[in-house]
Structure formats: C-alpha cells, structure tokens
Design a protein around this motif. Structure first.
Motif, PDB file in Angstrom:
ATOM      1  N   GLY A 170       0.808  -1.226   0.000  1.00 11.73           N
ATOM      2  CA  GLY A 170       0.000   0.000   0.000  1.00 11.73           C
ATOM      3  C   GLY A 170       0.831   1.260   0.000  1.00 11.73           C
ATOM      4  O   GLY A 170       2.063   1.237  -0.058  1.00 11.73           O
ATOM      5  N   GLU A 173       0.400   6.010   3.709  1.00 14.10           N
ATOM      6  CA  GLU A 173      -0.738   6.314   4.608  1.00 14.10           C
ATOM      7  C   GLU A 173      -1.443   5.016   5.012  1.00 14.10           C
ATOM      8  O   GLU A 173      -1.701   4.787   6.199  1.00 14.10           O
ATOM      9  CB  GLU A 173      -1.770   7.242   3.939  1.00 14.10           C
ATOM     10  CG  GLU A 173      -1.250   8.621   3.562  1.00 14.10           C
ATOM     11  CD  GLU A 173      -0.421   8.600   2.281  1.00 14.10           C
ATOM     12  OE1 GLU A 173      -0.872   7.984   1.290  1.00 14.10           O
ATOM     13  OE2 GLU A 173       0.697   9.166   2.266  1.00 14.10           O
ATOM     14  N   SER A 174      -1.746   4.177   4.017  1.00 15.10           N
ATOM     15  CA  SER A 174      -2.486   2.961   4.368  1.00 15.10           C
ATOM     16  C   SER A 174      -1.600   2.027   5.199  1.00 15.10           C
ATOM     17  O   SER A 174      -2.069   1.344   6.099  1.00 15.10           O
ATOM     18  CB  SER A 174      -3.039   2.254   3.129  1.00 15.10           C
ATOM     19  OG  SER A 174      -2.010   1.863   2.280  1.00 15.10           O
ATOM     20  N   ARG A 177      -1.775   3.161   8.789  1.00 13.48           N
ATOM     21  CA  ARG A 177      -3.003   2.715   9.477  1.00 13.48           C
ATOM     22  C   ARG A 177      -2.883   1.235   9.831  1.00 13.48           C
ATOM     23  O   ARG A 177      -3.255   0.801  10.914  1.00 13.48           O
ATOM     24  CB  ARG A 177      -4.226   2.935   8.571  1.00 13.48           C
ATOM     25  CG  ARG A 177      -4.714   4.382   8.551  1.00 13.48           C
ATOM     26  CD  ARG A 177      -6.129   4.468   8.001  1.00 13.48           C
ATOM     27  NE  ARG A 177      -6.250   3.905   6.645  1.00 13.48           N
ATOM     28  CZ  ARG A 177      -5.940   4.571   5.529  1.00 13.48           C
ATOM     29  NH1 ARG A 177      -5.500   5.804   5.606  1.00 13.48           N
ATOM     30  NH2 ARG A 177      -6.078   4.006   4.347  1.00 13.48           N
ATOM     31  N   TYR A 229      -6.539  -3.130   4.774  1.00 14.22           N
ATOM     32  CA  TYR A 229      -6.200  -1.717   5.014  1.00 14.22           C
ATOM     33  C   TYR A 229      -5.738  -1.000   3.749  1.00 14.22           C
ATOM     34  O   TYR A 229      -5.406   0.174   3.774  1.00 14.22           O
ATOM     35  CB  TYR A 229      -5.109  -1.614   6.097  1.00 14.22           C
ATOM     36  CG  TYR A 229      -5.643  -1.974   7.457  1.00 14.22           C
ATOM     37  CD1 TYR A 229      -6.002  -0.980   8.369  1.00 14.22           C
ATOM     38  CD2 TYR A 229      -5.844  -3.301   7.812  1.00 14.22           C
ATOM     39  CE1 TYR A 229      -6.538  -1.318   9.598  1.00 14.22           C
ATOM     40  CE2 TYR A 229      -6.379  -3.648   9.042  1.00 14.22           C
ATOM     41  CZ  TYR A 229      -6.726  -2.654   9.932  1.00 14.22           C
ATOM     42  OH  TYR A 229      -7.261  -2.977  11.146  1.00 14.22           O
ATOM     43  N   ASP A 231      -5.529   1.094   0.558  1.00 23.76           N
ATOM     44  CA  ASP A 231      -6.309   2.199  -0.003  1.00 23.76           C
ATOM     45  C   ASP A 231      -6.717   1.832  -1.432  1.00 23.76           C
ATOM     46  O   ASP A 231      -6.155   0.919  -2.032  1.00 23.76           O
ATOM     47  CB  ASP A 231      -5.447   3.461  -0.015  1.00 23.76           C
ATOM     48  CG  ASP A 231      -4.117   3.179  -0.667  1.00 23.76           C
ATOM     49  OD1 ASP A 231      -3.878   3.670  -1.774  1.00 23.76           O
ATOM     50  OD2 ASP A 231      -3.306   2.407  -0.072  1.00 23.76           O
ATOM     51  N   ASP A 232      -7.674   2.577  -1.993  1.00 20.67           N
ATOM     52  CA  ASP A 232      -8.191   2.248  -3.327  1.00 20.67           C
ATOM     53  C   ASP A 232      -7.106   2.280  -4.394  1.00 20.67           C
ATOM     54  O   ASP A 232      -7.018   1.406  -5.239  1.00 20.67           O
ATOM     55  CB  ASP A 232      -9.306   3.234  -3.726  1.00 20.67           C
ATOM     56  CG  ASP A 232     -10.569   2.928  -2.941  1.00 20.67           C
ATOM     57  OD1 ASP A 232     -10.632   1.834  -2.335  1.00 20.67           O
ATOM     58  OD2 ASP A 232     -11.466   3.789  -2.911  1.00 20.67           O
ATOM     59  N   GLU A 233      -6.269   3.307  -4.316  1.00 20.78           N
ATOM     60  CA  GLU A 233      -5.211   3.467  -5.326  1.00 20.78           C
ATOM     61  C   GLU A 233      -4.308   2.213  -5.364  1.00 20.78           C
ATOM     62  O   GLU A 233      -4.014   1.686  -6.430  1.00 20.78           O
ATOM     63  CB  GLU A 233      -4.385   4.703  -4.945  1.00 20.78           C
ATOM     64  CG  GLU A 233      -3.266   5.040  -5.891  1.00 20.78           C
ATOM     65  CD  GLU A 233      -2.328   6.094  -5.291  1.00 20.78           C
ATOM     66  OE1 GLU A 233      -2.813   6.980  -4.536  1.00 20.78           O
ATOM     67  OE2 GLU A 233      -1.119   6.020  -5.578  1.00 20.78           O
TER      68      GLU A 233
END
Ligand code: HAM
Length: 429
Positions: A170, A173-174, A177, A229, A231-233
C-alpha cells in the motif's frame, strides 16, 4: 596457510573452472535486459554511509548490523554497498536524469557486501544483477519486470523450480493505518511473542510478519491483514498487476506476510523463491519504492525494481543440472608443435589464422613436450580438433588436422588453406 593470507570468511573466489557458468549466466541476463530496453549503470562499490541509512532504513537488519562501514583518511564514514537500489537513486538525483518526468530504465551488476552469518547461498560478498525503473507509476512496468525474470527462468531452464510470491504494502498512509492496527493487536499478545519480535514491535512492526518463530506465527494467524487496510489506489494498482500476470500466463501466490527487509517499499513487493536450495531460497526480489527519491531530497519520482542473487541462481542451475554442456568447452582447436623450427612456424601460422578467424578459440601448446604429453593436453583442453606440426609437415608446408571427438579422419591441410578449412568445421560465436 596463515589466516591473514586466506580469503575473508563469506567472500569467495570464483575459480577459472567456475567462471564459464558465471559468464553464461551474466551474458544471458545482460542480453535480456538490453532486449527489454534497459541500459546498464555502473556506480561505485563504496558510498557515504548516510546514503544507506536514509534509504534502506535505520532499523533494518542491514543497517543495524550487517554493513561494512569504515572511516576513510578524511574521516568520512563510508560503507561497502549492501545493495544496488540506493546508489541508483543517488545517481539519478545527482545527474538529474529523471528531471522533468523523464523515464529511466537501468540495470546493474556487481558485488554487494553484508556481514551476515555465512551458509550455503548466503555470503558476505555476493553478487546481484538488478533492474530499476524511474518515473513510471503504473502496474504495467511492475508486470514488465516480472515478465522479464519469468523469461529468464525459461531461458535458463529453471521455471519449474521457482515460485512467484506477491504482496502489496500500500501507500505510506495505508501502511501507517495498518501498522497501528498491527501494533495494537500484537501488544495485546506481547508475552507470546519471541524476543526478536518484541523488539521489532517497537522498531519495525511489519517485520514481525516474517518471523520464523512458531509461537509468534501462531499469534499472527488472527492478526489484522494488510489487504483489509489497502487504499483504493493501491488496490487498483495491485489488481492491474495481477491482471497482467494472468494475461501473460505467469503463476503467482499472494503472500500477505511478504514485507521485505528494506524499508523503502510501497505498493508492489515480490519474491521469486525456490525450495531446492534449503534455507536461502529467495533467488530474486524487489518491488516499488515510490517515496524513496523524494525522501532522498528529489522531486516525487516513482520507482520500481528487483535484484537477483547470482550465487543462488548459479547454485540452482547446478542443482537442477541445467548447465549447458557447450559452455565448459573453451577451446576449439589445440595446436601441438614438435621442435624449435615447428614451434616458430606454428606461432606465425596461428597468428595468420587468428587474423582471418578472429573468433576462433585456438590454443597453442606451451612448454614443448613429447607427442604423447602434448596430445594428452590437447584432449584435456576439450578442443574439437588438434593441429599437429613436426619437421615432416613443416617440410611439406602442411599441418596435420586431427578430429578429437570422432568427427572424421586425420588429414594434412596446406598452410594456406588452414583458415578456410577451420572456418568450415568450427562454429564460431
Ligand atoms: P534483497 O532482498 O536484499 O533486495 O536482495 C535481493 C537478492 O539478493 C536476494 O533475493 C538474494 O537472492 C540475494 N542476496 C541478498 N543477500 C544475500 C547474501 N548475503 N548472499 C547471497 N545472496 C544474497 C535488494 O537488495 C533490493 N535492492 C532489491 C530491489 C531492487 N528492490 C527494488 N529494486
């Protein structure tokens, strides 16, 4: 022999009888990289220590305990490179060759240094061939790197022995998290974690995932999963990569515990592993490092690459008996000369032949010797043909041409016709 006159533990000589296999391997990879449009980069073996600390990460095994670091005469802290990516990043920054979003596709080869515990497949000086790509952020280039290695395994005849493991870490950021969730979960099971994992929980928690300790592994079964966790990207990127591998027919397994030992990765990570080499089974590994160039002081520049361990792949070729027979033959023709006059004529003649056939591998017997001993050496050299020059032949300006591997009868060839004759019977590279 006294210890100080021996090679350093974990650093190996590659002896003349081993180098044909190395050169076959290296030239196969080099040709492939060239054919995919990658250009070679050569960087120094020594860099400022800071480069590796900042790129690989302060709390990785490599930086914490494996680097060969020393002060030079200026008092600068230098380190023998433990890997090749950091120097590529430094070089593209230093020379501005990724400026304005320019794409760079490069490959490198050379020795790397890590003070690890030596064992089969793990050395303190080892060699990598790697590829790095800058300024392409799509899954197509991740796929290209994997497709390139897959083709290589095919050319080397080892496809069936290697397996591709894949994961996505990821964006940062992801990953942040996920790290929080993992730390919370593992902290609640602290007493069941092995000592190393307890330490890693504080310094580099994701590395707990690739622990070898069975108790810790049991705790990890119910741990939060990175995939939840993403992210979409990152998810779209990962799906794009998987779709391309499916389209190319490359099998893979998703390994959610694959985190890699270097801190610079984001999104895609992968490893090619084999079960044929014992504990050191990763023959090639890499991934995306989109934040690294920026972290090193440059403009945001996506990057992705891999490196393969040459020693491990050589071991695999040997284990699987995938060493092509012809690579160990280094001599096409062995010339035996008897007596001083013949020796002088042999030297002049062979230089003429070399002028006409620059790729012919012609070895002249050195150190004189009887017919029997020279002939023995000719045979041992692996040559396909022996050339024989004594006083009788010299008188007639001919040379004896003798097939050594059972391809026809011995015959005399006129000096003038020798190059033309050799051209018809030796395939020249
Ligand atoms: P790495 O996983 O540290 O990644 O090393 C890549 C490969 O080098 C390993 O899979 C293994 O085959 C070989 N290798 C590593 N350490 C040793 C050792 N002590 N003895 C023998 N072989 C070894 C990197 O180095 C990253 N720079 C790869 C990369 C490039 N990621 C993105 N671009």
């Amino acid at each position: 022999m006294s210890k100080s006159l021996q090679a350093i533990r974990g650093m190996n000589d590659i002896l003349p009888e081993q180098t044909p296999l190395w050169r076959y391997f290296e030239s196969t990879v080099a040709r492939l990289c060239d054919n995919y449009g990658y250009k070679q980069i050569r960087t120094p073996i020594v860099e400022f220590t800071e480069l590796f600390k900042r790129s690989i990460g302060e709390v990785t095994d490599i930086v914490e305990k494996e680097m060969y670091t020393f002060e030079d005469r200026n008092g600068d802290s230098l380190t023998l490179r433990p890997e090749g990516t950091a120097a590529c990043v430094r070089a593209v920054l230093e020379h501005g060759i990724t400026g304005g979003g320019q794409t760079q596709k490069m490959w490198y080869i050379g020795p790397m240094y890590r003070h690890e515990r030596p064992q089969k497949g793990r050395y303190r000086q080892f060699h990598q061939i790697g590829c790095e790509v800058f300024n392409l952020d799509g899954p197509d280039i991740d796929a290209e790197l994997i497709v390139l290695t897959w083709r290589l395994w095919g050319q080397l005849g080892i496809r069936d022995a290697v397996k591709l493991e894949l994961n996505s870490l990821g964006t940062s950021e992801s990953r942040g998290r996920y790290r929080e969730a993992l730390v919370e979960y593992l902290s609640a099971h602290l007493d069941k974690l092995d000592e190393d994992s307890q330490r890693r929980l504080k310094t580099n928690p994701l590395r707990v995932l690739d622990t070898k300790n069975a108790d810790t592994q049991a705790v990890l079964v119910d741990a939060p999963k990175m995939a939840d966790y993403l992210d979409d990207e990152s998810r779209v990127h990962f799906d794009g990569l998987k779709a391309r591998l499916d389209a190319a027919g490359i099998p893979y397994v998703i390994n959610p515990k694959l985190v890699r030992g270097l801190d610079y990765y984001s999104k895609t990570v992968f490893e090619w592993v084999t079960d044929k080499l014992g504990a050191q089974g990763t023959v090639c590994a890499g991934g995306r490092y989109d934040g690294l160039v920026e972290q090193m002081g440059g403009k945001p520049t996506p990057g992705v690459g891999f490196a393969m361990g040459i020693e491990r792949l050589i071991l695999l070729l040997e284990t699987l008996e995938q060493v092509p027979e012809e690579i160990s033959r280094q001599v096409d023709v062995y010339l035996c000369a008897f007596g001083e006059a013949a020796e002088l004529a042999a030297l002049a003649l062979s230089e003429k032949v070399r002028d006409q056939l620059p790729n012919l591998r012609l070895q002249i017997n050195a150190g004189a010797g009887s017919f029997k001993s020279q002939f023995k050496k000719a045979d041992k050299s692996g040559a396909l043909y022996a050339l024989i020059l004594g006083d009788d032949e010299l008188g007639q300006q001919v040379i004896g041409f003798k097939p050594l591997r059972g391809q026809g009868e011995q015959q005399n060839i006129a000096f003038d016709a020798l190059a033309a004759h050799l051209a018809t019977c030796v395939v020249q590279g």
